[in-house]
Enzyme design. Structure first.
Site, short mmCIF file in Angstrom:
data_model
loop_
_atom_site.label_atom_id
_atom_site.label_comp_id
_atom_site.label_asym_id
_atom_site.label_seq_id
_atom_site.Cartn_x
_atom_site.Cartn_y
_atom_site.Cartn_z
CB SER A 191 5.94 1.29 -7.56
OG SER A 191 7.32 1.43 -7.59
CE LYS B 262 5.63 -4.15 -8.76
NZ LYS B 262 5.65 -2.89 -7.99
CB SER C 68 8.90 -0.98 -9.30
OG SER C 68 7.86 -1.17 -8.36
N1 GLN Z 1 10.98 4.26 -7.23
C1 GLN Z 1 10.87 4.06 -5.81
C2 GLN Z 1 11.94 3.13 -5.33
O1 GLN Z 1 12.71 2.69 -6.14
C3 GLN Z 1 9.51 3.53 -5.47
C4 GLN Z 1 9.36 2.10 -5.74
C5 GLN Z 1 8.06 1.55 -5.34
O2 GLN Z 1 7.11 2.28 -5.06
N2 GLN Z 1 8.03 0.23 -5.23
O3 GLN Z 1 12.04 2.83 -4.18
#
Ligand code: GLN
Length: 490
Positions: free
Chosen positions: A179, A80, A155
């Site tokens: 995510s 990532k 994400s």
């Molecule tokens: N969707 C969650 C957020 O926007 C989790 C994101 C993540 O785990 N990086 O914070």
């Protein structure tokens, strides 16, 4: 040799080991697939075939001369865009870091390099890992390989879509509130969020430090087990990593469900779940009972607070972590017309950050400000302890908890972008895991009537990854759980 990209991670590892094909053969096959699918999927931020091919050649040379570094030597992996790789751009899919090159390797990267893995390019993500659909990337929107009009989750949507589309067998993501697990679920693959402190965060660009964990994606469970075994362990450069918690991949085996106590959710309150997710959950519970598991319905009422608690803590920590991007030390610098230092800060941050990141910095700064701290951030911290204690008491009663990973299957691109709260609710079943620091994995659990993948989440107590991954392999043996990854990307 043409269709190597269709193989599972285990078959790749076996074939490389037996000399059925080389690392260069593999890289060629993945790049042919990338050439074909990337225009539709947009999982990667760049496609540097030459670099990966050179690494593969070196790995093949090691094998030929009997100097193989490990059983993983030559296996391709993608990472990532928030994990630092020395000399490469690490942009977190933000304009503010668009041209930032990492001066060092994250610990996870050096551990992979030490074992001879071959790196494919960085994958797309929501800006600074804030989002649930990968639509918050400043550069491109990744699509779901099962239906390219839909999101891959987020994400870490780029990593998940790359594995799901057969562009790479395994990849790294980061999970702050879901995510890794949510995109794994929506893309029909495996994704693990390890116990907090199991894998070093050194070189992971911080979003919310008390919640962030790096973890693996794979097209089979063995890839998750192997990546976790390589990556986990104490790191002097990250003082939140723990010592003395061993993990042995040989102890991970599918086991009988007979007598296993499985915690489940009451589904009468699950009105916001898709009917197909609900049905899958009910079927899976029945199948577990048939196999001899003892189901215990747990009281999840405290968890209804996990979204507000998570969004208070995550935004507070991100407002502090992102203060380092000031136009002076890293990335984008926009000189204000006045020539004043303060204008430089304001202009650089205004032009560098996207809307969702700004929204969160504002929310976090507000909840940390004097006069509001006790009412919001302080209270969220107390409530976080409640969540953790609830898990402690659950694990006195059950061995593992089974829940869907996501309340719905993959939604349409653009469906939730206008309504941040709806987007935040995509994480309703995953955030409590990060708040408590326990490990959880999303496992493929079959497809719905529209051909979209459904994932089930298993959670165990802290540092129980050996049993978590064993339960996950046992789950894969239940009926109707197999997901065939798409061979044609439409
Ligand atoms: N969707 C969650 C957020 O926007 C989790 C994101 C993540 O785990 N990086 O914070």
């Amino acid at each position: 040799m043409k269709e190597l990209f269709k193989l599972s991670y285990s078959k790749i590892k076996e074939g490389l080991g037996k000399g059925d094909f080389s690392s260069v053969d593999l890289v060629n096959s993945y790049y042919d697939r990338i050439d074909e699918s990337q225009p539709k999927i947009k999982a990667f931020l760049e496609t540097n075939r030459e670099k990966a091919t050179n690494q593969a050649k070196i790995s093949d040379e090691r094998r030929r001369s009997g100097k193989t570094i490990s059983e993983f030597d030559g296996i391709p992996v993608a990472t990532k865009d928030n994990i630092c790789v020395s000399g490469e751009i690490t942009s977190c899919c933000s304009k503010i870091l668009e041209n930032f090159r990492s001066p060092y390797d994250a610990t996870v990267i050096s551990r992979l390099k030490d074992k001879g893995f071959v790196f494919l390019p960085r994958t797309n993500m929501d800006e600074f890992a804030m989002g649930s659909s990968t639509e918050n990337s400043a550069f491109q929107t990744t699509t779901n390989p099962f239906d390219t009009t839909r999101i891959p989750g987020g994400s870490s949507g780029g990593s998940a879509a790359a594995v799901s589309a057969g562009m790479v067998p395994i990849a790294l993501g980061s999970d702050t509130g879901g995510s890794i697990r949510q995109p794994a679920s929506l893309c029909g693959i495996w994704g693990l969020k390890p116990t907090y402190g199991r894998i070093s965060r050194y070189g992971l660009v911080a979003y919310a430090s008390s919640l962030d964990q790096i973890g693996p994606f794979s097209n089979d469970i063995q890839g998750v087990v192997d990546l976790f075994s390589v990556l986990n362990g104490r790191d002097e450069k990250d003082q939140t990593t723990v010592t003395g918690k061993s993990f042995s991949s040989t102890n991970v085996k599918p086991k009988s469900w007979k007598g296993v106590k499985v915690g489940v959710m009451p589904t009468n309150k699950a009105s916001d779940w898709s009917p197909s997710v609900l049905k899958k959950y009910e079927d899976m519970k029945k199948n577990l009972e048939k196999e001899g598991a003892i189901l215990k319905e747990l009281d999840f009422s405290v968890f209804s607070y996990s979204i507000p608690i998570y969004y208070l803590i995550a935004t507070a920590e991100c407002s502090s972590n992102l203060s380092r991007f000031d136009g002076i030390r890293y990335g984008l610098r926009v000189e204000g017309s006045s020539g004043k230092l303060e204008d430089l800060y304001v202009e650089s941050r205004s032009k560098g950050f996207g809307d969702e990141v700004k929204r969160r910095i504002l929310l976090g700064t507000f909840s940390l400000s004097s006069g509001y701290y006790d009412a919001y951030y302080g209270k969220a911290q107390k409530a976080r302890v409640m969540i953790r204690k609830q898990y402690d008491s659950f694990f006195k009663e059950v061995d593992v908890i089974l829940q869907p990973t996501s309340p719905t299957t993959a939604f349409k691109i653009g469906e939730k972008t206008k309504d941040p709260i709806q987007m935040y609710l995509a994480d309703v079943l995953t955030t409590s895991v990060n708040l408590a620091g326990v490990p959880a994995i999303s496992c493929p659990a079959g497809i719905d009537e529209n051909g979209l993948p459904i994932g089930m989440q298993l959670t165990t107590s802290h540092f129980e990854e050996e049993s978590l991954l064993s339960f996950a392999s046992s789950l894969a043996q239940l009926p109707d759980t197999t997901i065939t990854l798409p061979s044609k990307i439409q």
